[in-house]
Design an enzyme around this catalytic site. Structure first.
Site, PDB file in Angstrom:
ATOM      1  N   ASN A 126      39.224 140.485 121.022  1.00 49.13           N
ATOM      2  CA  ASN A 126      40.574 140.084 121.424  1.00 49.13           C
ATOM      3  C   ASN A 126      40.712 140.088 122.936  1.00 49.13           C
ATOM      4  O   ASN A 126      41.786 139.870 123.462  1.00 49.13           O
ATOM      5  CB  ASN A 126      41.610 141.059 120.848  1.00 49.13           C
ATOM      6  CG  ASN A 126      41.891 140.758 119.391  1.00 49.13           C
ATOM      7  OD1 ASN A 126      42.043 139.600 119.022  1.00 49.13           O
ATOM      8  ND2 ASN A 126      41.943 141.789 118.567  1.00 49.13           N
ATOM      9  N   ASP A 136      29.388 144.252 122.616  1.00 51.23           N
ATOM     10  CA  ASP A 136      29.901 145.508 123.132  1.00 51.23           C
ATOM     11  C   ASP A 136      29.288 145.660 124.510  1.00 51.23           C
ATOM     12  O   ASP A 136      28.103 145.372 124.705  1.00 51.23           O
ATOM     13  CB  ASP A 136      29.529 146.689 122.233  1.00 51.23           C
ATOM     14  CG  ASP A 136      30.393 147.900 122.576  1.00 51.23           C
ATOM     15  OD1 ASP A 136      31.600 147.729 122.825  1.00 51.23           O
ATOM     16  OD2 ASP A 136      29.861 149.023 122.616  1.00 51.23           O
ATOM     17  N   GLY A 184      38.457 144.390 134.204  1.00 50.81           N
ATOM     18  CA  GLY A 184      37.773 145.686 134.132  1.00 50.81           C
ATOM     19  C   GLY A 184      37.383 146.225 135.505  1.00 50.81           C
ATOM     20  O   GLY A 184      38.208 146.335 136.410  1.00 50.81           O
ATOM     21  N   ARG A 230      26.827 139.807 130.387  1.00 51.02           N
ATOM     22  CA  ARG A 230      27.261 139.023 129.231  1.00 51.02           C
ATOM     23  C   ARG A 230      26.687 137.613 129.295  1.00 51.02           C
ATOM     24  O   ARG A 230      26.262 137.045 128.297  1.00 51.02           O
ATOM     25  CB  ARG A 230      28.786 138.993 129.154  1.00 51.02           C
ATOM     26  CG  ARG A 230      29.313 138.471 127.846  1.00 51.02           C
ATOM     27  CD  ARG A 230      30.763 138.834 127.613  1.00 51.02           C
ATOM     28  NE  ARG A 230      31.498 139.072 128.827  1.00 51.02           N
ATOM     29  CZ  ARG A 230      31.749 140.280 129.327  1.00 51.02           C
ATOM     30  NH1 ARG A 230      31.384 141.352 128.705  1.00 51.02           N
ATOM     31  NH2 ARG A 230      32.387 140.401 130.468  1.00 51.02           N
TER      32      ARG A 230
HETATM   33  P1  IMP Z   1      34.311 146.433 124.880  1.00 55.09           P
HETATM   34  O1  IMP Z   1      35.422 145.501 124.589  1.00 55.09           O
HETATM   35  O2  IMP Z   1      34.237 147.654 124.062  1.00 55.09           O
HETATM   36  O3  IMP Z   1      32.994 145.724 125.015  1.00 55.09           O
HETATM   37  O4  IMP Z   1      34.688 147.043 126.309  1.00 55.09           O
HETATM   38  C1  IMP Z   1      34.104 146.598 127.420  1.00 55.09           C
HETATM   39  C2  IMP Z   1      34.729 147.299 128.601  1.00 55.09           C
HETATM   40  O5  IMP Z   1      33.686 147.463 129.571  1.00 55.09           O
HETATM   41  C3  IMP Z   1      35.817 146.464 129.253  1.00 55.09           C
HETATM   42  O6  IMP Z   1      37.082 146.796 128.791  1.00 55.09           O
HETATM   43  C4  IMP Z   1      35.620 146.795 130.714  1.00 55.09           C
HETATM   44  O7  IMP Z   1      36.245 148.012 131.015  1.00 55.09           O
HETATM   45  C5  IMP Z   1      34.119 146.999 130.811  1.00 55.09           C
HETATM   46  N1  IMP Z   1      33.430 145.707 131.065  1.00 55.09           N
HETATM   47  C6  IMP Z   1      32.539 145.086 130.259  1.00 55.09           C
HETATM   48  N2  IMP Z   1      32.140 143.920 130.801  1.00 55.09           N
HETATM   49  C7  IMP Z   1      32.811 143.815 131.950  1.00 55.09           C
HETATM   50  C8  IMP Z   1      32.833 142.796 132.951  1.00 55.09           C
HETATM   51  O8  IMP Z   1      32.180 141.753 132.890  1.00 55.09           O
HETATM   52  N3  IMP Z   1      33.641 143.043 133.979  1.00 55.09           N
HETATM   53  C9  IMP Z   1      34.398 144.163 134.087  1.00 55.09           C
HETATM   54  N4  IMP Z   1      34.434 145.115 133.194  1.00 55.09           N
HETATM   55  C10 IMP Z   1      33.628 144.950 132.120  1.00 55.09           C
END
Ligand code: IMP
Length: 198
Positions: A9, A68, A148, A176
């Protein structure tokens, strides 16, 4: 056109991934009317990605992938890692980023890496794709783009943060981006093979 659901989401992530996949129609959770929150209770990116992909596959019966991801900071023994999204105790980018900045206040080693693991469920089989992007954490936020931890992360080989670099550059070098590219190459091959059987 083949379809695949992205089990997320997170608007920032979905926007980034859409620009990287043109061969396949990418459905969001909203497109399949999935509104539940998917738990991510595990200690590894792989297990959390599998949990998300499986939940959506069971719900929709469609091919699906989940990623993730998180940031791992060497001076913090790999934290925030799998809890990057709620490191400060709340799901708030600004709070999380400020916590990292204060924990790294006196740190000389500011190296870090973003990691992304994609779990793909395709025709009933499970596949994983990983991407890593190394860099360092700066002392103050810079830039308005990304999401993030992007305003405090400068990738190796660049002077700008991920929040300052154009999205096209971020997609090229990000954790990613690398994982998605591997998955897209795999899917292109699968689709090519499938169509040669028809
Ligand atoms: P997920 O949705 O559990 O994968 O959470 C990933 C979290 O890692 C995000 O909410 C960010 O805090 C951090 N994160 C992952 N990828 C990025 C990125 O490309 N830029 C900034 N923060 C990231």
């Amino acid at each position: 056109m083949q379809q695949v659901v992205i089990a997320s989401n997170n608007k920032g992530k979905i926007r980034e991934i859409r620009t990287m996949i043109e061969e396949i129609e990418l459905l969001s959770l909203a497109d399949i009317d999935f509104t539940d929150d998917i738990p991510e209770p595990y200690d590894t990116f792989e297990e959390n990605a599998l949990a998300k992909a499986s939940a959506i596959h069971v719900f929709s019966g469609k091919n699906v992938f989940a990623d993730d991801s998180g940031i791992c900071i060497n001076a913090l023994n790999g934290a925030p890692g799998v809890i990057s999204a709620h490191y400060s105790g709340v799901r708030d980018d600004e709070h999380n980023l400020q916590k990292v900045l204060s924990e790294l206040k006196d740190a000389t080693d500011r190296t870090a890496f973003y990691k992304a693991v994609i779990c793909l469920v395709w025709d009933g089989e499970v596949y994983y794709f990983e991407g890593i992007c190394g860099g360092r954490i700066i002392k103050e936020k810079r830039g308005e783009g990304g999401f993030g931890y992007d305003p405090i992360f400068v990738p190796d080989g660049y002077m700008q943060t991920f929040a300052e670099l154009p999205l096209s550059v971020k997609n090229e070098i990000s954790h990613r981006g690398k994982a998605v590219k591997k998955m897209v190459a795999f899917l292109k091959e699968r689709i090519r093979e499938d169509s040669s059987f028809i």
